[in-house]
Design a protein around this motif. Structure first.
Motif: not given
Length: 392
Positions: A253-281
């Motif tokens: 929102l600050g820089s008004n920019c779209l970008s892509l980030i690689d996930a920490p796991l490479a390769g095939s991942i099941l659809l409901n096996a991963s999730i993004l989390v906004a951590m407490e820190d």
């Protein structure tokens, strides 16, 4: 002789200890007398009550069912499931003819959409008061979507800001040659609700220069879960169905920019096996479940200024939850922003797990849910449903 009257200061100390996730106690207390009603409805008490308890409680959740907009006939609230005695309030016309489903929820507001129509009708709904605001999706972005709602007030603590100005981020995908996809973003303006140009605008409309469209590659689709809000940026999980690998789309929102980030796991991942989390820190987290083990990573910037993933913890669910059948498939279906809490589903059972303390709580639900979109807010018993015309 009449009983002694406690000073307001002592009454406040008593009321502070009423649990925020049991809002019926505040409502009952407000009905005792005009004095108590005035005390509980005063801005001073509400502010101190929020300070006393910190983060707002979870009052309920909504189901993310964007892949299927069919509703049961008795659903007059779009998939809202209370976890307390709080009941969401709806406009007088019960949503009219639209078949809305939940897309996102943040800062006391719920974003709903009906993808069976073009352009997609959007609604920002306040479950506390029943107030709603209708928006048409941007005409220039009609294919696919990723959408989010958030408070537009600078410096807000977001603990009870559902009545203030808000903004909606809408991301569309266009096909270019050879089956490649590009993403473009539009941001609504807080006052008028009008849309910026694709990939233009800023959070507070300080400038209106377009940013470049982002190349996504072939056949990328949005995950069914809502995005997470971390460090003034929204993060969406993308799934590439050709090989089932995961990527993260970031809108800053600050820089008004779209970008892509690689996930920490490479390769095939099941659809409901991963999730993004906004951590407490305040960091972006990524959780993945493999059989009965949850792996958690967080993203942090090193001394060289480059951000990278670091594995934080590994949790054996078999030693934590009462699992009688170790062959059951675990699904990650939601998280609480800023609280280190994720939700795991096994069949019809849903568990909330604190990733720091490993304490867990079971939610008894009868439906198999694709994803949870949490509704969190402090309850104000003085707020009432407003007339349907005003709610628009």
């Amino acid at each position: 002789m009449p009983p002694p009257v406690l000073p307001d200061e002592l009454l406040e100390e008593v009321f502070f200890r009423l649990p925020p996730d049991e809002p019926e106690h505040l409502l009952c207390a407000s009905l005792v007398s005009k004095v108590w009603l005035g005390l509980l409805s005063a801005p001073r008490f509400r502010a101190r009550y929020r300070d006393f308890h910190g983060a707002p409680p979870m009052l309920g959740f909504l189901c993310s069912l964007r892949s299927n907009s069919v509703h049961e006939a008795e659903d007059n609230i779009p998939h809202f499931l209370p976890t307390t005695k709080f009941r969401a309030r709806i406009p007088d016309d019960d949503w009219g003819c639209w078949g809305y489903t939940a897309w996102d929820c943040r800062h006391g507001r719920v974003l709903l959409g009906d993808q069976s129509y073009q352009p997609v009708p959007l609604v920002v709904w306040d479950p506390m008061t029943g107030c709603r605001r209708e928006l048409d999706s941007p005409d220039q972005l009609r294919r696919s979507y990723g959408a989010a709602v958030f408070c537009a007030v600078a410096g807000c603590d977001h603990r009870a800001c559902h009545a203030g100005p808000f903004q909606v981020l809408y991301i569309g995908v266009d096909t270019i040659e050879d089956g490649e996809y590009v993403a473009r973003a539009c941001l609504s303006l807080p006052v008028t609700g009008d849309w910026s140009k694709p990939c233009s605008g800023s959070r507070f409309n300080k400038w209106n220069e377009p940013c470049s469209a982002l190349h996504l590659g072939p056949i990328a689709f949005w995950d069914e879960l809502s995005p997470v809000f971390v460090q003034d940026a929204l993060h969406f999980k993308l799934v590439y169905y050709l090989d089932n690998h995961i990527a993260i789309l970031k809108y800053d929102l600050g820089s008004n920019c779209l970008s892509l980030i690689d996930a920490p796991l490479a390769g095939s991942i099941l659809l409901n096996a991963s999730i993004l989390v906004a951590m407490e820190d305040g960091r972006l987290g990524f959780a993945n479940v493999d059989m009965l083990t949850i792996h958690l990573w967080s993203r942090q910037r090193g001394s060289d200024g480059i951000a990278s993933w670091t594995q934080r913890t590994v949790i054996n669910i078999n030693n934590l939850l009462p699992i009688h059948n170790p062959n059951k498939i675990l699904r990650l279906i939601g998280s609480v922003e800023g609280r280190d809490i994720i939700f795991v589903a096994m069949g019809l059972d849903i568990y909330g797990i604190n990733l720091k303390t490993l304490r867990w709580k079971k939610l008894q639900k009868r439906k198999k849910l694709c994803g949870l979109i949490l509704y969190m807010s402090f309850y104000n018993p003085q707020e009432r449903v407003i007339p349907g015309d005003a709610a628009h």
